[in-house]
Design an enzyme around this catalytic site. Structure first.
Site: not given
Ligand code: GLA
Length: 387
Positions: A122-127, A170, A34
């Site tokens: 899953a918080g792994l940035s798939s999008s 990401d 963040h």
């Molecule tokens: C999400 C956002 C990122 C980042 C994180 C927190 O994953 O896509 O840009 O802000 O939250 O670190």
């Protein structure tokens, strides 16, 4: 998890013919949570789970996309694209088309086929991986070989079309990470520096089995943290966090916040400035091969995310405790928070012991645990530009 061959899917849907293939990994943030949207440096790794895209150029402006999971979509690439209903993956295709046209005058459409072994939501940035992959496919099909800086000018902005106002971490990670390295990303101006991971250290990514609904309350909470941090900064008379940190020590800034800000501004401001210091110290710890120090930095980050930024939940807290009780050097929630994953640091030769301990202490008491989706060894791998 077996995945299809994307070129075979492309031919099956749209007929035989030559195609190019590209692949975009997921990411896990090691530290710097963040703070990317405040333009402070962050330190993620790309992981060995990926979206693969086969594509071929069309001579008209149509974009047709096939997915083994989400179904098929098609539309004309017009200058003004209307959003599809929230949650429809067509929005990622449109977001990519919009991102490209911010900077380039291109209009040859594409046929694409998308397959993935990157768990969604899953918080792994798939999008972001999907947005990045479709953007690269559109550019490459039109003969444009965009570099990292150019892509970073359009991708974070492009993501706003799908409704998230994150930072650029990401996209930078899934593009520019290198094998066996973390990536130190600066945003103003944008740059990416690989930081080698000592071979005796390893990471696990553990899903808490609680999920933040990206489109719902969690988004409002995410934005509220961003607003509180920025508002604290303004109230103290600074233009940017970089400026504040260049002029004052973290201790002085904490004292200023304590005397002049109220909550939530005070707490959020404190998280941002302390987390920024932890990124710097984490890079030093990696450079010195000091896993113990890195572990304690991760633990301190979790405490700050839990108590100052307040984006953890009881499950994530329990997961972090389970990891350290199982012999991890450190652990913290990773990503946007309000559910999702923890990143766990351990000695490479203790990875299996820590994994077994986390299963016993955390997952054994819960239903819905699928080991190959929820508890992954996160091997630092290369991003899409370096594969
Ligand atoms: C999400 C956002 C990122 C980042 C994180 C927190 O994953 O896509 O840009 O802000 O939250 O670190």
């Amino acid at each position: 998890m077996p995945t299809l061959d994307p070129a075979a899917l492309l031919s099956a849907r749209y007929g035989p013919g030559p195609s190019a293939v590209l692949s975009v990994p997921g990411r896990v943030n090691l530290i710097g949570e963040h703070i990317d949207y405040h333009l402070l440096p962050v330190l993620p790794i790309a992981i060995d789970r990926r979206i693969q895209i086969a594509f071929r150029r069309r001579e008209d402006r149509r974009i047709r996309a096939a997915s083994d999971v989400f179904g098929d979509r098609e539309f004309d690439w017009t200058p003004r694209l209307q959003a599809s209903p929230a949650g429809d993956w067509e929005n990622y295709l449109k977001a990519a088309a919009m991102a490209v046209q911010q900077k380039w005058e291109l209009r040859a459409g594409i046929d694409v086929a998308v397959v993935s072994d990157l768990p969604p939501a899953a918080g792994l940035s798939s999008s972001s991986a999907l947005l990045t992959g479709i953007t690269l496919a559109l550019l490459r099909a039109n003969g444009v070989d965009a570099n990292f800086e150019e892509l970073m000018q359009v991708l974070p902005e492009g993501e706003y079309f799908v409704g998230t106002r994150g930072g650029g971490m990401d996209h930078a990670a899934v593009l520019a990470c290198r094998q066996d390295c973390a990536l130190l990303i600066h945003f103003a101006p944008v740059s990416a520096t690989p930081v080698p991971i000592p071979p005796d250290l390893a990471f696990l990514v553990a899903h808490s089995l609680t999920t933040a609904e990206k489109s719902g309350g969690a988004r409002a909470e995410y934005n509220a943290r961003r607003t509180a941090g920025s508002s604290g900064l303004r109230q103290l008379g600074f233009d940017s966090f970089a400026e504040a940190l260049a002029q004052h020590s973290v201790g002085d800034l904490k004292a200023m916040a304590a005397s002049r800000l109220r909550d939530p501004e005070q707490r959020c401001f404190r998280h941002v400035i302390t987390e920024s210091g932890r990124v710097t110290r984490a890079v030093e710890a990696l450079e010195h091969g000091d896993g113990m120090t890195l572990g304690s930095i991760l633990n301190a980050s979790h405490v700050s995310l839990r108590d100052d930024l307040r984006i953890s939940n009881a499950d994530l807290d329990e997961l972090v405790v389970a990891a350290t009780a199982s012999g991890a050097l450190g652990a913290r929630l990773t990503g946007a928070g309000f559910g999702g994953c923890a990143v766990i640091l351990c000695r490479a030769n203790e990875l299996e012991k820590v994994r077994a301990g986390v299963v016993e202490r955390y997952y054994a008491r819960r239903s819905g645990f699928v080991p190959e989706v929820h508890l992954l060894a996160a091997k630092p791998c290369a991003g899409a530009l370096y594969l």
